[in-house]
Design a protein around this motif. Structure first.
Motif, PDB file in Angstrom:
ATOM      1  N   SER A  13       0.725  -1.414   0.069  1.00  0.00           N
ATOM      2  CA  SER A  13       0.037   0.031   0.106  1.00  0.00           C
ATOM      3  C   SER A  13       0.767   1.122  -0.064  1.00  0.00           C
ATOM      4  N   GLU A  14       1.992   1.083   0.661  1.00  0.00           N
ATOM      5  CA  GLU A  14       2.916   2.385   0.705  1.00  0.00           C
ATOM      6  C   GLU A  14       3.612   2.390  -0.703  1.00  0.00           C
ATOM      7  N   TRP A  15       3.865   1.273  -1.241  1.00  0.00           N
ATOM      8  CA  TRP A  15       4.242   1.721  -2.754  1.00  0.00           C
ATOM      9  C   TRP A  15       3.241   2.501  -3.769  1.00  0.00           C
ATOM     10  N   GLU A  16       2.013   1.898  -3.468  1.00  0.00           N
ATOM     11  CA  GLU A  16       0.939   2.830  -4.034  1.00  0.00           C
ATOM     12  C   GLU A  16       1.064   4.257  -4.028  1.00  0.00           C
ATOM     13  N   VAL A  17       1.153   4.616  -2.609  1.00  0.00           N
ATOM     14  CA  VAL A  17       1.161   6.079  -2.462  1.00  0.00           C
ATOM     15  C   VAL A  17       2.526   6.767  -2.842  1.00  0.00           C
ATOM     16  N   MET A  18       3.644   5.824  -2.798  1.00  0.00           N
ATOM     17  CA  MET A  18       4.770   6.586  -3.277  1.00  0.00           C
ATOM     18  C   MET A  18       4.944   6.788  -4.828  1.00  0.00           C
ATOM     19  N   ARG A  19       4.282   5.701  -5.279  1.00  0.00           N
ATOM     20  CA  ARG A  19       4.088   5.854  -6.923  1.00  0.00           C
ATOM     21  C   ARG A  19       3.593   7.312  -7.291  1.00  0.00           C
ATOM     22  N   VAL A  20       2.513   7.561  -6.603  1.00  0.00           N
ATOM     23  CA  VAL A  20       1.827   8.800  -6.979  1.00  0.00           C
ATOM     24  C   VAL A  20       2.670  10.057  -6.566  1.00  0.00           C
ATOM     25  N   VAL A  21       3.455  10.115  -5.347  1.00  0.00           N
ATOM     26  CA  VAL A  21       4.445  10.984  -4.897  1.00  0.00           C
ATOM     27  C   VAL A  21       5.222  11.089  -5.941  1.00  0.00           C
ATOM     28  N   TRP A  22       5.959  10.021  -6.530  1.00  0.00           N
ATOM     29  CA  TRP A  22       7.383  10.149  -7.621  1.00  0.00           C
ATOM     30  C   TRP A  22       6.509  10.681  -8.700  1.00  0.00           C
ATOM     31  N   THR A  23       5.395  10.509  -9.164  1.00  0.00           N
ATOM     32  CA  THR A  23       4.977  10.999 -10.271  1.00  0.00           C
ATOM     33  C   THR A  23       4.704  12.466 -10.093  1.00  0.00           C
ATOM     34  N   LYS A  24       4.089  12.985  -9.102  1.00  0.00           N
ATOM     35  CA  LYS A  24       3.615  14.146  -8.938  1.00  0.00           C
ATOM     36  C   LYS A  24       4.758  15.110  -8.421  1.00  0.00           C
ATOM     37  N   GLY A  25       5.680  14.624  -7.853  1.00  0.00           N
ATOM     38  CA  GLY A  25       6.794  15.376  -7.365  1.00  0.00           C
ATOM     39  C   GLY A  25       6.447  15.848  -5.950  1.00  0.00           C
ATOM     40  N   LYS A  26       5.552  16.775  -5.713  1.00  0.00           N
ATOM     41  CA  LYS A  26       4.956  17.234  -4.544  1.00  0.00           C
ATOM     42  C   LYS A  26       3.449  17.241  -4.717  1.00  0.00           C
ATOM     43  N   THR A  27       2.961  16.728  -3.612  1.00  0.00           N
ATOM     44  CA  THR A  27       1.563  16.711  -3.594  1.00  0.00           C
ATOM     45  C   THR A  27       0.866  16.268  -2.147  1.00  0.00           C
ATOM     46  N   ASP A  28      -0.232  16.514  -1.968  1.00  0.00           N
ATOM     47  CA  ASP A  28      -1.196  16.575  -0.747  1.00  0.00           C
ATOM     48  C   ASP A  28      -1.735  15.213  -0.550  1.00  0.00           C
ATOM     49  N   ALA A  29      -2.481  15.035   0.648  1.00  0.00           N
ATOM     50  CA  ALA A  29      -3.049  13.859   0.789  1.00  0.00           C
ATOM     51  C   ALA A  29      -4.421  13.590  -0.120  1.00  0.00           C
ATOM     52  N   LYS A  30      -4.912  14.870  -0.216  1.00  0.00           N
ATOM     53  CA  LYS A  30      -6.318  14.620  -0.901  1.00  0.00           C
ATOM     54  C   LYS A  30      -6.203  14.402  -2.221  1.00  0.00           C
ATOM     55  N   THR A  31      -4.997  14.752  -2.964  1.00  0.00           N
ATOM     56  CA  THR A  31      -4.897  14.594  -4.554  1.00  0.00           C
ATOM     57  C   THR A  31      -4.429  13.121  -4.388  1.00  0.00           C
ATOM     58  N   ILE A  32      -3.570  12.425  -3.608  1.00  0.00           N
ATOM     59  CA  ILE A  32      -3.161  10.938  -3.565  1.00  0.00           C
ATOM     60  C   ILE A  32      -4.398  10.096  -3.394  1.00  0.00           C
ATOM     61  N   ASN A  33      -5.230  10.616  -2.433  1.00  0.00           N
ATOM     62  CA  ASN A  33      -6.477   9.867  -2.196  1.00  0.00           C
ATOM     63  C   ASN A  33      -7.401   9.767  -3.374  1.00  0.00           C
ATOM     64  N   ASP A  34      -7.716  10.975  -3.938  1.00  0.00           N
ATOM     65  CA  ASP A  34      -8.565  11.118  -5.081  1.00  0.00           C
ATOM     66  C   ASP A  34      -8.176  10.119  -6.385  1.00  0.00           C
ATOM     67  N   LEU A  35      -6.533  10.071  -6.324  1.00  0.00           N
ATOM     68  CA  LEU A  35      -5.995   9.145  -7.444  1.00  0.00           C
ATOM     69  C   LEU A  35      -6.152   7.673  -7.008  1.00  0.00           C
ATOM     70  N   LEU A  36      -5.994   7.501  -5.759  1.00  0.00           N
ATOM     71  CA  LEU A  36      -6.110   5.916  -5.308  1.00  0.00           C
ATOM     72  C   LEU A  36      -7.484   5.321  -4.832  1.00  0.00           C
ATOM     73  N   SER A  37      -8.390   6.379  -4.364  1.00  0.00           N
ATOM     74  CA  SER A  37      -9.286   5.874  -3.484  1.00  0.00           C
ATOM     75  C   SER A  37     -10.340   4.926  -4.574  1.00  0.00           C
ATOM     76  N   SER A  38     -10.557   5.089  -5.946  1.00  0.00           N
ATOM     77  CA  SER A  38     -11.563   4.314  -6.669  1.00  0.00           C
ATOM     78  C   SER A  38     -10.953   2.920  -6.617  1.00  0.00           C
TER      79      SER A  38
END
Length: 152
Positions: A13-38
């Motif tokens: 699960s942490e990998w999933e979050v990190m993949r978003v952070v690596w892609t975005k560079g800088k991001t917030d919890a809501k953006t990460i959640n919006d991308l992964l929640s569905s």
């Protein structure tokens, strides 16, 4: 980016979050959640818990921007993948590393560029005469076979 020498150990699960952070560079919890929640079925609290764990593990850094926190990676994706690979290889007999790599290659979809890169690395590789088993007696059959089939 941090040049950590310690192994980087993160959950799936942490990998999933990190993949978003690596892609975005800088991001917030809501953006990460919006991308992964569905796809993951996570609530914002789950994403925030995972972010907190990653900050504790020193792979994410955080800065406050107004009322929200912005996260960025302290380790690269390449460092994390390399650490995970080293971790896998540390759990198997040294004599099985080559066959494990071959098995991984057999199962992987590769582009011609990937194949060319792998072939170039193999062309430069100098084979060793023998690879010594690095297992504790009882962890693999190498030491059992070298002892006439009797357990050491």
């Amino acid at each position: 980016m941090n040049t950590l020498m310690e192994p980087i150990k993160i959950s799936d699960s942490e990998w999933e979050v990190m993949r978003v952070v690596w892609t975005k560079g800088k991001t917030d919890a809501k953006t990460i959640n919006d991308l992964l929640s569905s796809s993951k079925g996570w609530k914002l609290a789950t994403t925030k818990t995972l972010l907190g764990r990653l900050v504790k593990k020193d792979v994410l850094q955080t800065e406050q921007a107004g009322k929200k926190f912005v996260y960025s990676a302290k380790v690269t994706e390449e460092q994390t993948v390399r650490s995970a690979t080293e971790n896998i290889f540390s759990h198997i007999c040294a004599k099985k590393v080559g066959s494990t790599i071959a098995d991984m290659l057999e199962k992987a979809e590769l582009t011609q560029e990937d194949i060319d890169s792998i072939e170039a690395i193999l062309a430069e590789k100098v084979p060793v005469a023998e690879i010594a088993c690095n297992c504790i007696p009882g962890q693999c059959i190498c030491k059992e076979e070298s002892n006439g089939g009797k357990a050491i």
